[in-house]
Design a protein around this motif. Sequence first.
Motif, PDB file in Angstrom:
ATOM      1  N   MET A  29      29.580 -50.634 -36.322  1.00 24.23           N
ATOM      2  CA  MET A  29      29.986 -49.242 -36.493  1.00 24.23           C
ATOM      3  C   MET A  29      28.807 -48.442 -37.031  1.00 24.23           C
ATOM      4  SD  MET A  29      33.113 -47.608 -38.737  1.00 24.23           S
ATOM      5  CE  MET A  29      32.447 -48.207 -40.299  1.00 24.23           C
ATOM      6  N   GLN A  30      28.392 -47.434 -36.272  1.00 20.46           N
ATOM      7  CA  GLN A  30      27.282 -46.588 -36.684  1.00 20.46           C
ATOM      8  C   GLN A  30      27.830 -45.400 -37.462  1.00 20.46           C
ATOM      9  OE1 GLN A  30      24.830 -44.452 -33.725  1.00 20.46           O
ATOM     10  NE2 GLN A  30      23.039 -45.398 -34.680  1.00 20.46           N
ATOM     11  N   VAL A  31      27.503 -45.346 -38.761  1.00 18.92           N
ATOM     12  CA  VAL A  31      28.018 -44.286 -39.630  1.00 18.92           C
ATOM     13  C   VAL A  31      27.086 -43.082 -39.636  1.00 18.92           C
ATOM     14  CG1 VAL A  31      28.686 -43.709 -41.994  1.00 18.92           C
ATOM     15  CG2 VAL A  31      29.220 -45.969 -41.065  1.00 18.92           C
ATOM     16  N   LEU A  32      25.784 -43.316 -39.779  1.00 18.08           N
ATOM     17  CA  LEU A  32      24.802 -42.244 -39.699  1.00 18.08           C
ATOM     18  C   LEU A  32      24.061 -42.346 -38.375  1.00 18.08           C
ATOM     19  CD1 LEU A  32      23.353 -42.313 -43.340  1.00 18.08           C
ATOM     20  CD2 LEU A  32      25.037 -40.723 -42.391  1.00 18.08           C
ATOM     21  N   LYS A  33      23.810 -41.193 -37.745  1.00 13.77           N
ATOM     22  CA  LYS A  33      23.287 -41.191 -36.384  1.00 13.77           C
ATOM     23  C   LYS A  33      22.075 -40.268 -36.247  1.00 13.77           C
ATOM     24  CE  LYS A  33      28.048 -41.879 -34.812  1.00 13.77           C
ATOM     25  NZ  LYS A  33      29.169 -41.332 -34.000  1.00 13.77           N
ATOM     26  N   GLY A  34      21.109 -40.454 -37.127  1.00 11.48           N
ATOM     27  CA  GLY A  34      19.907 -39.621 -37.064  1.00 11.48           C
ATOM     28  C   GLY A  34      19.943 -38.471 -38.047  1.00 11.48           C
ATOM     29  N   ALA A  35      20.514 -38.704 -39.226  1.00 17.37           N
ATOM     30  CA  ALA A  35      20.614 -37.647 -40.245  1.00 17.37           C
ATOM     31  C   ALA A  35      19.245 -37.358 -40.850  1.00 17.37           C
ATOM     32  CB  ALA A  35      21.597 -38.062 -41.338  1.00 17.37           C
TER      33      ALA A  35
END
Length: 234
Positions: A29-35
């Motif tokens: 599960m990807q929670v952050l996606k390039g923050a």
Amino acid sequence: MTTGEQSGKAPIVTAEGVTKTFGRGGSAMQVLKGASLSVQPQPLVAIKGRSGSGKTTLLNLLGALDRPTEGTVRFLQTDIGGLSDGKRTRLRRTGIGLIFQSFALVPTMSAYENVEFALRIARVPLAGRRGMAEHALELVGLKDRMKHRPLEMSGGEQQRVAIARAIAHKPSLILSDEPTAELDSRTGLQIMKVFIDLVRREGMTIVLTTHDAAVMELADHVHVLEDGRIVEER
């Protein structure tokens, strides 16, 4: 343009293209996606987002509690994601203060003992600990309550003890996860006044997560985290 770039000052902490994935394979599960986020010294910054948007995950990365899957987190120009566990621990003990939503106080210890114990863990020499603990409690308005234990204190007072514990070693950066979530609105505003005073009078930088509109009104900058990215700033 980021906050740090607008002021011309070197940012105190930055996240650049940060992703964070939990689990592997089909269950990943990807929670952050390039923050990406940049915070200059001495503001009060709020990170807003729905539950599950990744606010706490981002805060943990900024505080060297976790490492990004991809991207870079820098504190005072140092890539903290690339540091060893020992160096990240030392960084938290000296440069970063952490305030948890649940207060996380030791119930059998007085307010003073809770703060002094944190200084002991940070390996502050014995000769300086008492003065630092008392000064931190004075800054949050609890010098007269330092002998009381958490169960003898209100929720707002317990949160102030937690703040004193986080600031006692005089960190450059304070990170706080939903600091007013367990408090009524009046007490929450009192806690925000403590934060504002720490920024204005003590020169600290505070980054907090929140759902509270009143808290966002008091912040110098508000960043909106949505779908794993910072999508808006004011």
